[in-house]
Design a protein around this motif. Sequence first.
Motif, short mmCIF file in Angstrom:
data_model
loop_
_atom_site.label_atom_id
_atom_site.label_comp_id
_atom_site.label_asym_id
_atom_site.label_seq_id
_atom_site.Cartn_x
_atom_site.Cartn_y
_atom_site.Cartn_z
N CYS A 1 0.85 -1.20 0.00
CA CYS A 1 0.00 0.00 0.00
C CYS A 1 0.88 1.25 0.00
O CYS A 1 0.53 2.26 -0.63
CB CYS A 1 -0.94 0.00 1.20
SG CYS A 1 -2.09 -1.37 1.15
N THR B 1 0.66 4.01 -2.99
CA THR B 1 0.38 5.42 -2.68
C THR B 1 1.46 6.32 -3.29
O THR B 1 1.16 7.33 -3.94
CB THR B 1 0.32 5.62 -1.16
OG1 THR B 1 -0.54 4.63 -0.61
CG2 THR B 1 -0.20 7.00 -0.81
N SER C 1 -5.61 5.65 -4.31
CA SER C 1 -4.90 4.85 -3.30
C SER C 1 -5.89 4.10 -2.42
O SER C 1 -5.72 2.91 -2.17
CB SER C 1 -4.02 5.73 -2.42
OG SER C 1 -3.12 6.46 -3.21
N GLY D 1 -1.19 4.75 4.15
CA GLY D 1 -1.52 5.85 3.25
C GLY D 1 -1.57 7.17 3.98
O GLY D 1 -0.95 8.15 3.60
#
Lengths: 92, 446
Positions: free
Chosen positions: B356, B360, B394, B426
């Motif tokens: 993640c 992002t 994202s 994020g």
Amino acid sequence: MTFLPEPRLYILRDHSGIAAMSAICTHLGCVVDKDTSGFLCPCHGSSFSINGIVLTGPALRNLPWYHVNGMPDGTLIANLDKKVSPETRFVI
Amino acid sequence: MVQQSTTGNETLRERIKNVSQNFFLHIHAPRIHPEVLSPQATWGLGVILASLFFTQLVTGMLLMVHYTPSVESAYFSVKEIIFYVPGGRVFRNIHRWSAHAMVFVTFLHLFRTFYKGAYYGARRTNWVIGVVMLLVVMMMSFSGYLLPWDQLAYWAVTIGANIAASFRELTDLIGITGFFDPGGFFKRLLLGGQEVGQATLTRFFTLHVIILPVTLMGLIGYHFWRIRKAGGLARKEVHSREDHEIPAWPTALWAELSIFLLVAATLLILGLVLDAPLKIIANTNLPENPAKSPWYLLGIQEVVSYSAFMGGFILPLLFLGFLFFIPWFDKEEESGGVWFSGRAGLKITWLSLLLCGAVTIFFVTLSLVVTIPVKPGSDLSVVLTMLLNPGTLSVAAYFIWAWIVSRYTSSRRITVIALFTGFMTGWTIFMIIGIWFRGENWHFII
């Protein structure tokens, strides 16, 4: 172009007359800064052309221009409830 | 109920001990397991938060004595606190640093309770109360912001109120703003007018010194009581009641008091050496450039700089909704009380963090290279700005990642770990970008 703090307006004067444009960013309400090519917002980076047209977001709406009128004593009135096109001028 | 003395001639010292023991045992269970006292069990975060809140109440009341909530004199009364009031500077510093610490530790506490799975069964209510408390802590912080009436105060609240009004992006799109305008309503409710002014300061002051602290006090009481109702702090297996349990008095008391003293000492040192910032007096014509909110709101400011409505409204709402929903989605009670619910959970946490995080950073980098031109007045352009920005993309990726994880592991606990870690990664990355990588006119800088 002159910045008037209290009503937060930019006042434009050219050969054809006088016009008033809002200085409040249409994204989240910060006051935009004049720059050589247009206007920039210091809070989230929106940019506008010299005519107040959005060039880059996050703003989604143009800076509005307001109707300008003159009083007999020479005072100028900008009507914040009446939007006009950027080309409109108050002719002296 | 105070314990009755059997002899009737107890000393004052004994009476104090009885009263405090009685009070203590109303909050705590009489017997606790030594495991929950070890630092790894909770890191003492709940007690740290209670200590910070207590500090806020004390320093807040001292500040309130000297503060004037009026547009004309607010800024100067804060200056007076700093330069004339004996000890005023230190108390204001402590109040500010303690507020920052409260936000930070609240998030740590959220991490701890989440990764240790302290939301199953009877703990569900307390989890929800905790999420509400997180919101109240953020609101306390935000409402305290306006009070000094400096540049930061004025523009942070102007932006905040316009985020509330950004609901108009949606109602404008559907074309119903004329008769249904929740955005405008929220803004007026917050500001008491169209612009930040005296009405706003009065509202924020009332929220900051009465409404929110009293709400938080009530919630803290309930939060504590629910721990007892749920059978003490979360731990792996609950054996029979007698199993190795020790009396809570006085062991737990010493543990808690030492945490409180440590917090108080740290804050005192911070307050003495680090001065809380105070910018120049609010200038309603000119924001600072760049106008940056405090660190914990910079993640939101960053996503708001992509799209006001998505970043300021929908994405935070999605995250909050997800937090509330966790205990109803994941009911694998056997996973509770163990960090990351074991090896598989830890592995997915690291994987989510890396994936993640990479996604992002990729979307943010992409947005620096490719910009979607804005065509004012075009609905398509509005929709594209809302959907195709690093924030929205994202978050969509985190959900897709969680869905993949749920397909492969078919464990709901592992799925929520993936999504939670995604969201927090994020949020942290956007915060880091906001803090260090945004300069004048919010341009990207390295």
